[in-house]
Design a protein around this motif. Structure first.
Motif, PDB file in Angstrom:
ATOM      1  N   HIS A   1       0.856  -1.182   0.000  1.00 38.75           N
ATOM      2  CA  HIS A   1       0.000   0.000   0.000  1.00 38.75           C
ATOM      3  C   HIS A   1       0.895   1.236   0.000  1.00 38.75           C
ATOM      4  N   ALA A   2       0.557   2.209  -0.828  1.00 38.49           N
ATOM      5  CA  ALA A   2       1.347   3.431  -0.916  1.00 38.49           C
ATOM      6  C   ALA A   2       0.424   4.640  -0.890  1.00 38.49           C
TER       7      ALA A   2
ATOM      8  N   VAL B   1       5.379   3.959   1.890  1.00 37.81           N
ATOM      9  CA  VAL B   1       5.008   2.628   1.407  1.00 37.81           C
ATOM     10  C   VAL B   1       4.975   1.678   2.593  1.00 37.81           C
ATOM     11  N   PHE B   2       3.926   0.852   2.640  1.00 38.08           N
ATOM     12  CA  PHE B   2       3.721  -0.107   3.727  1.00 38.08           C
ATOM     13  C   PHE B   2       3.439  -1.462   3.100  1.00 38.08           C
ATOM     14  N   THR B   3       4.111  -2.504   3.587  1.00 41.46           N
ATOM     15  CA  THR B   3       3.860  -3.845   3.059  1.00 41.46           C
ATOM     16  C   THR B   3       3.610  -4.828   4.197  1.00 41.46           C
ATOM     17  N   GLU B   4       2.828  -5.850   3.891  1.00 41.11           N
ATOM     18  CA  GLU B   4       2.622  -6.979   4.797  1.00 41.11           C
ATOM     19  C   GLU B   4       2.983  -8.242   4.029  1.00 41.11           C
ATOM     20  N   ALA B   5       3.978  -8.972   4.517  1.00 36.40           N
ATOM     21  CA  ALA B   5       4.445 -10.169   3.821  1.00 36.40           C
ATOM     22  C   ALA B   5       4.402 -11.367   4.754  1.00 36.40           C
ATOM     23  N   ARG B   6       3.954 -12.495   4.208  1.00 41.39           N
ATOM     24  CA  ARG B   6       3.995 -13.783   4.898  1.00 41.39           C
ATOM     25  C   ARG B   6       4.820 -14.722   4.026  1.00 41.39           C
ATOM     26  N   THR B   7       5.887 -15.277   4.582  1.00 46.39           N
ATOM     27  CA  THR B   7       6.762 -16.121   3.771  1.00 46.39           C
ATOM     28  C   THR B   7       7.286 -17.306   4.562  1.00 46.39           C
ATOM     29  N   GLU B   8       7.698 -18.332   3.813  1.00 48.86           N
ATOM     30  CA  GLU B   8       8.480 -19.415   4.396  1.00 48.86           C
ATOM     31  C   GLU B   8       9.911 -18.913   4.611  1.00 48.86           C
ATOM     32  N   ALA B   9      10.725 -19.777   5.200  1.00 48.83           N
ATOM     33  CA  ALA B   9      12.123 -19.425   5.433  1.00 48.83           C
ATOM     34  C   ALA B   9      12.831 -19.139   4.108  1.00 48.83           C
ATOM     35  N   MET B  10      13.727 -18.163   4.131  1.00 52.52           N
ATOM     36  CA  MET B  10      14.480 -17.819   2.920  1.00 52.52           C
ATOM     37  C   MET B  10      15.690 -16.975   3.303  1.00 52.52           C
ATOM     38  N   VAL B  11      16.555 -16.749   2.316  1.00 55.65           N
ATOM     39  CA  VAL B  11      17.746 -15.922   2.496  1.00 55.65           C
ATOM     40  C   VAL B  11      17.620 -14.701   1.595  1.00 55.65           C
ATOM     41  N   LEU B  12      17.763 -13.520   2.190  1.00 54.84           N
ATOM     42  CA  LEU B  12      17.690 -12.257   1.466  1.00 54.84           C
ATOM     43  C   LEU B  12      19.049 -11.570   1.518  1.00 54.84           C
ATOM     44  N   GLU B  13      19.393 -10.893   0.445  1.00 51.29           N
ATOM     45  CA  GLU B  13      20.683 -10.208   0.437  1.00 51.29           C
ATOM     46  C   GLU B  13      20.592  -8.919  -0.381  1.00 51.29           C
TER      47      GLU B  13
END
Length: 350
Positions: free
Chosen positions: A56-57, A62-74
């Motif tokens: 949403h902006a 900007v605002f976000t809502e995220a639901r995720t499984e495990a992961m690697v971010l870089e």
């Protein structure tokens, strides 16, 4: 839509649910790739990946809502050097934990994975090995952060744990914002974003005068939270100040003091009910006045009439008759009819 009209909140939604399993993680990588890189492995690609994100902006935020499984971010130094993202991302871990964060350029004692709020400077590198979580993120322009944080470069990687001062209110405000954003009008969304930004910056600020700023931000955010609760439960007969402070886990004396300018929280609830009653009297001319009164929590028709007259100097019936007279006058006025037709045409062209 005319150029000077108020645009709605920009909202988008993405989910990997409708993507073939072997494409799910790669699709997620493409979706968030404008901000951060997702580092997949072959096993993870084969298993599939569950993730969804609502964005949403409004008002430059900007605002976000995220639901995720495990992961690697870089976000690598090469990435930082080649794109133009220079804002800050504040991650509020509503469910799950922050995971292991590394790749920070400055020394600090890492608290490890925890449930809290983490600030990331997108002008610096980082790497996150993140477990499954629900994370609420607000992106703030660098210029906004710099006004409140003297050395904003040093903010990168800082963590505010969930039991820190103001953190509970950040969590409550962001969770309420995520739930209500789909139905909020643009001015209300901007207010919610601004209050969230004030709370975040107050939680991270370390200036000597930050205590005053924190209190102001806290008061603004909590009052908005209380007012949203009132609007949601306005038609419930048992809506009382006690119920509100208990439901929201707030301190009774503090909330009552913050609503002194409105005559107290009880008076604010009564005013909102009377204002809503006035609107319903005009909008629904066939609805019985007693039904409106009881539907807004008044115990009797006489109590409602007395309160309405004290608030607006007319009785509910007089208010309804005046509203009907205005509607009839508008219907019979050719200028008003032409204006109404023009307004409908403008709305229809949007």
């Amino acid at each position: 839509m005319p150029a000077d009209s108020d645009p709605s909140v920009l909202s988008t939604r993405f989910s990997t649910q409708d993507v073939p399993r072997e494409r799910q993680l790669l699709a997620w990588r493409e979706r968030v790739g404008h901000v951060v890189d997702v580092l997949p492995d072959n096993d993870q690609i084969a298993r599939g990946f569950a993730g969804s994100i609502d964005l949403h902006a409004a008002g430059g935020l900007v605002f976000t809502e995220a639901r995720t499984e495990a992961m690697v971010l870089e976000r690598s130094i090469a990435r930082v050097s080649t794109d133009t993202r220079r804002d800050f991302a504040f991650h509020v871990y509503a469910e799950g934990e922050s995971g292991h964060v590394s790749g920070l350029n400055v020394k600090r004692s890492a608290p490890g994975s925890l449930r809290g709020i983490v600030a990331f400077d997108l002008n610096q590198r980082f790497r996150i090995e993140r477990p499954a979580c629900r994370v609420l993120t607000m992106f703030l322009p660098r210029s906004v952060v710099a006004v409140h944080i003297d050395d904003c470069d040093a903010l990168h990687g800082r963590v505010v744990p969930e039991n820190a001062p103001l953190a509970r209110f950040v969590f409550q405000h962001f969770d309420a914002t995520a739930r209500e954003l789909p139905t909020l009008k643009r001015p209300d969304a901007i207010d919610a974003f601004d209050a969230g930004a004030q709370l975040l910056l107050a939680a991270f600020a370390d200036k000597p005068h930050a205590l005053h700023d924190s209190r102001a931000a806290l008061q603004a955010a909590v009052k908005k939270q209380v007012k949203r609760y009132v609007e949601t439960h306005l038609h419930e007969a048992d809506l009382t100040p006690t119920k509100i402070v208990d439901a929201l886990g707030l301190k009774r004396a503090t909330i009552y003091r913050w609503f002194e300018q409105e005559g107290g929280l009880g008076a604010y609830i009564r005013h909102r009910r009377l204002r809503e009653a006035a609107d319903e009297l005009a909008r629904f001319p066939n609805l019985q006045i007693t039904d409106i009164a009881f539907g807004l929590g008044f115990k009797s028709a006489s109590d409602f009439t007395r309160a309405f007259r004290r608030a607006f100097d007319v009785s509910p019936l007089e208010m309804r008759l005046r509203a009907l007279d205005l509607l009839h006058a508008a219907a019979n006025d050719p200028v008003m009819r032409m204006h109404a037709a023009h307004s409908r045409g403008v709305r229809g062209s949007g």
